[in-house]
Design an enzyme around this catalytic site. Structure first.
Site, PDB file in Angstrom:
ATOM      1  N   LEU A  12     -21.212  -0.988  46.412  1.00 20.84           N
ATOM      2  CA  LEU A  12     -21.440  -0.522  45.046  1.00 20.84           C
ATOM      3  C   LEU A  12     -20.401   0.532  44.651  1.00 20.84           C
ATOM      4  O   LEU A  12     -19.756   0.433  43.616  1.00 20.84           O
ATOM      5  CB  LEU A  12     -22.851   0.068  44.912  1.00 20.84           C
ATOM      6  CG  LEU A  12     -23.143   0.666  43.536  1.00 20.84           C
ATOM      7  CD1 LEU A  12     -23.250  -0.415  42.487  1.00 20.84           C
ATOM      8  CD2 LEU A  12     -24.409   1.515  43.557  1.00 20.84           C
ATOM      9  N   ASP A  31     -21.427  10.488  50.503  1.00 18.12           N
ATOM     10  CA  ASP A  31     -21.694   9.546  51.588  1.00 18.12           C
ATOM     11  C   ASP A  31     -21.790  10.360  52.877  1.00 18.12           C
ATOM     12  O   ASP A  31     -21.217  11.446  52.966  1.00 18.12           O
ATOM     13  CB  ASP A  31     -20.558   8.527  51.722  1.00 18.12           C
ATOM     14  CG  ASP A  31     -21.033   7.219  52.360  1.00 18.12           C
ATOM     15  OD1 ASP A  31     -21.130   6.203  51.642  1.00 18.12           O
ATOM     16  OD2 ASP A  31     -21.297   7.214  53.591  1.00 18.12           O
ATOM     17  N   ASP A  45     -25.800  13.826  53.777  1.00 18.93           N
ATOM     18  CA  ASP A  45     -26.787  12.849  54.227  1.00 18.93           C
ATOM     19  C   ASP A  45     -27.924  12.790  53.202  1.00 18.93           C
ATOM     20  O   ASP A  45     -28.570  13.809  52.935  1.00 18.93           O
ATOM     21  CB  ASP A  45     -27.307  13.323  55.596  1.00 18.93           C
ATOM     22  CG  ASP A  45     -28.315  12.377  56.193  1.00 18.93           C
ATOM     23  OD1 ASP A  45     -28.808  11.476  55.471  1.00 18.93           O
ATOM     24  OD2 ASP A  45     -28.631  12.543  57.386  1.00 18.93           O
ATOM     25  N   GLY A  70     -30.973  -5.150  53.620  1.00 19.03           N
ATOM     26  CA  GLY A  70     -31.349  -6.367  54.346  1.00 19.03           C
ATOM     27  C   GLY A  70     -30.621  -6.555  55.674  1.00 19.03           C
ATOM     28  O   GLY A  70     -31.253  -6.818  56.700  1.00 19.03           O
ATOM     29  N   TYR A 139     -37.714  -3.547  54.200  1.00 26.84           N
ATOM     30  CA  TYR A 139     -36.697  -3.133  53.222  1.00 26.84           C
ATOM     31  C   TYR A 139     -37.248  -3.279  51.802  1.00 26.84           C
ATOM     32  O   TYR A 139     -37.208  -2.342  50.996  1.00 26.84           O
ATOM     33  CB  TYR A 139     -35.440  -3.981  53.422  1.00 26.84           C
ATOM     34  CG  TYR A 139     -34.438  -3.895  52.301  1.00 26.84           C
ATOM     35  CD1 TYR A 139     -33.942  -2.676  51.845  1.00 26.84           C
ATOM     36  CD2 TYR A 139     -33.951  -5.063  51.680  1.00 26.84           C
ATOM     37  CE1 TYR A 139     -33.008  -2.602  50.816  1.00 26.84           C
ATOM     38  CE2 TYR A 139     -33.019  -4.995  50.655  1.00 26.84           C
ATOM     39  CZ  TYR A 139     -32.558  -3.769  50.231  1.00 26.84           C
ATOM     40  OH  TYR A 139     -31.637  -3.702  49.209  1.00 26.84           O
ATOM     41  N   LYS A 143     -38.080  -0.409  48.772  1.00 31.26           N
ATOM     42  CA  LYS A 143     -37.541  -0.441  47.399  1.00 31.26           C
ATOM     43  C   LYS A 143     -38.675  -0.526  46.374  1.00 31.26           C
ATOM     44  O   LYS A 143     -38.594   0.065  45.296  1.00 31.26           O
ATOM     45  CB  LYS A 143     -36.578  -1.627  47.245  1.00 31.26           C
ATOM     46  CG  LYS A 143     -35.286  -1.480  48.032  1.00 31.26           C
ATOM     47  CD  LYS A 143     -34.408  -0.352  47.485  1.00 31.26           C
ATOM     48  CE  LYS A 143     -33.062  -0.285  48.175  1.00 31.26           C
ATOM     49  NZ  LYS A 143     -32.179   0.756  47.648  1.00 31.26           N
TER      50      LYS A 143
END
Ligand SMILES: NC(=O)c1ccc[n+]([C@@H]2O[C@H](COP(=O)([O-])OP(=O)(O)OC[C@H]3O[C@@H](n4cnc5c(N)ncnc54)[C@H](O)[C@@H]3O)[C@@H](O)[C@H]2O)c1
Length: 309
Positions: A12, A31, A45, A70, A139, A143
């Protein structure tokens, strides 16, 4: 306007950061890996509240991308998923509340639908955002819960959230990328477009949108898509099987077993003005002309060191 992207070193971030800059925003990248990037960068983090608060201090908007997803299910524990995906999201919303940040763009996934899209053999699922979220893996669960969390902060603290139920855009080879656009894939540039539209939007308080490529068939053609996807594809895109064979691949393998799912992007079209520009039709034209550069992302270098999985 400063836009903080968490988890910015991945798929992304590398497409969104330049798109933000091109559109007059100042991207700030966060990051936990050191990144070699031309943009402002904060190493931190997302599962550390202090790190997220520090990174968000000067931000006007947050794009929250940091997550295990995933591909990490195989070698990361539920504890790790919970720590980053849940606590990380909580920290982002707390930082937004603390620093008066009015909008968060949240990366969700097509994986929130889970059992909602498993249908009997001869049937098919039209995946709209009205379907219940019934995630089938941990996962998808994180979300789904992250979207719940976002809804709470929107209702209770007025923090606007657009949640993007993103299709697949991890790098692939050209043919697999193209055929994935038929079954829940999306081109990276269209992902960036969806986020840019979300940045501009000032009407949505909280909502979730599917973000995929446009399926090149009508709902009426779905039974045929289910029955014989190859024939339908050939009628719309003459010579497609041949083009694939010439590249040493097999069209039936590329089509795979996803003919029973139709990913609707009508809500994103209507609510965000999303108009994907890189769909199967564009891929077909690029394939005809031998222009693999249509999809420049497969070989895009990562910023910094590759992630340890
Ligand atoms: N790529 C896809 O196909 C896809 C599909 C659906 C949803 N999504 C979602 O979109 C978002 C972005 O996905 P992506 O493909 O860019 O992911 P990615 O795995 O390519 O990148 C994630 C980045 O997050 C960083 N990161 C990992 N742990 C971190 C931590 N604790 N703190 C800060 N940064 C950390 C990694 O170093 C990496 O650079 C994710 O939330 C993902 O769940 C992606």
């Amino acid at each position: 306007m400063k836009v903080l992207i968490t988890g910015a070193g991945g798929n992304l971030g590398r497409v969104l950061a330049p798109a933000l800059q091109d559109n007059g925003y100042t991207p700030v990248l966060m990051d936990f890996r050191p990144l070699d990037t031309p943009y402002e960068f904060i190493q931190g983090d997302a599962s550390s509240k202090a790190d997220v608060f520090r990174a968000a201090e000067d931000a006007d908007i947050i794009v929250h991308g940091a997550a295990l997803h995933g591909v990490h299910l195989q070698n990361h524990s539920r504890d790790e998923f919970w720590k980053l995906n849940m606590e990380g999201t909580y920290h982002v919303y707390e930082a937004a509340r603390e620093h008066g940040i009015r909008k968060v763009l949240l990366c969700s996934t097509m994986g929130v639908y889970g059992a909602s899209i498993s249908v009997p053999d001869s049937s098919f699922a039209v995946v709209t955002e009205d379907l219940p979220c019934l995630p089938g893996d941990f996962y998808g669960l994180t979300k789904t819960l992250a979207e719940e969390l976002a809804g709470f902060y929107s209702r209770s603290h007025g923090i606007r959230t657009i949640s993007y139920r993103l299709g697949m855009f991890v790098p692939e080879n050209f043919l697999r990328y193209g055929f994935r656009l038929l079954k829940g894939g999306v081109d990276d540039r269209d992902v960036a477009q969806a986020f840019l539209l979300g940045l501009k939007n000032d009407t949505i308080m909280f909502d979730a949108f599917n973000v995929m490529a446009a399926v090149p068939f009508s709902l009426e053609q779905l039974p045929q898509w289910r029955e014989d996807p190859r024939a339908l594809l050939e009628s719309r895109f003459p010579g497609i099987a041949d083009l694939v064979t010439r590249r040493g691949e097999n069209i039936d393998e590329l089509l795979g077993a996803w003919g029973h799912v139709y990913w609707s992007i009508e809500k994103a079209r209507a609510g965000l003005g999303y108009q994907p520009g890189y769909n199967f039709a564009e891929f077909y034209r690029a394939l005809q002309s031998g222009n693999d550069a249509h999809y420049p992302f497969a070989d895009l270098p990562w910023w910094g060191v590759p992630e340890q999985t």
